[in-house]
Every structure is written in C-alpha cells, then in structure tokens.
Design an enzyme around this catalytic site. Structure first.
Site: not given
Length: 171
Positions: A125, A143
């Site tokens: 991430d 995401d």
C-alpha cells in the site's frame, strides 16, 4: 451450454476492465517499489493531506485479520480467487454495462492484491490521506478499484432502473 455459465454479453467488457485494473495496479506497485524505490524515500509529502509511503499489509482492509503464517496468507489468496471466480460467474449474467464495469473493477483489484500476497506475503500500500489529525488507511490502486466497483454495484442496484416495481394501477 457450459459457455452460457461463464460467458455473457457483458463478459468482454468486465474482463477488459479487470485486466486493465490489474495492469494499472501491478504496474504502479512495480514502479513504486523497484523504480521509484519508495522504501528508501518514504514518507514523500506531496500535499499537506497526501503522502506516499510503503506499508506492507499482511491482513485485509484496515489491517484486519493479520496473517503472519503462510497458511493464513494462502487462505486469503484462495478466498480472493474463489470470490473472483464467483464474480466472473455473475458477470456472465449481468444486464447493464455499469454492473459489468463494477465487477471488473472488483475482480481486477482482488487479483492485484492476491498477486501481492502470493509474491510478497503481504499487500503493498502506498497512498496516505490525512487531515486535521485524522489518518485514513493507507491504500493502493487495487483498493480504489474495489471500492469504486462496490459503489457502482450499489448505485446500479438502487438507481439502475433495471428492477422496476410493478405498476400499482394494473394490480
């Protein structure tokens, strides 16, 4: 007959969206990790509310269900594969382009994060939004695609118009 179960009129659209989402997600991750080398430069402040930072998420959304055990990570990969196959099965039956695009976004995002788990043991991430002392979770393109896909499915199911109630005057 079997083709009908896995292929419908909107299948090409959904699968192209899934493939493009997967390419965008994995391309961004490769570039951030190996080309830009975010791990040695972090955090990179782009605006007062947006930073680039590398975080390895061994769990699912918001870091829940952390999996340090290889079997736990394998279970998360297997879950992503099963959900993606179920969504592709659903894609063969959809009746709107928005639903097909939404499913494609979810499948592409799930596949991108599953690839990370399989290769790295965790999901990479990078994007960190924050303001007024509040920190949102750190996320990636996969995401964003999953959230956009879910929003598209909700919108289409609530406002898509493909499910009209019966006309009360004819009842």
């Amino acid at each position: 007959m079997l083709r009908h179960w896995f292929w419908g009129p909107y299948s090409p659209l959904g699968l192209i969206v899934a493939l493009l989402t997967l390419i965008a997600d994995q391309g961004n991750k490769v570039w951030m990790i190996y080309v830009y080398d975010i791990g040695t430069k972090q955090p990179v402040r782009l605006t007062p509310f947006f930073d680039l930072i590398l975080v390895w998420n061994k769990g699912i959304s918001y870091g829940m269900l952390q999996q340090d055990d290889p079997m736990g990570r394998l279970a998360l990969v297997a879950f992503a594969v099963v959900v993606s196959l179920a969504l592709i099965f659903w894609l063969a039956r959809v009746t709107t382009a928005l639903t097909a695009i939404s499913i494609g976004l979810i499948v592409g995002g799930a596949a991108g994060n599953a690839i990370d788990r399989a290769i790295y043991g965790a999901v990479a991430d990078f994007f960190s939004l924050h303001a007024f002392g509040f920190q949102w979770y750190i996320f990636n393109i996969a995401d964003v695609a999953i959230v956009a896909g879910v929003i598209g499915l909700l919108y289409d199911s609530l406002f898509g118009g493909h499910k009209k109630a019966g006309n009360p005057s004819k009842m």
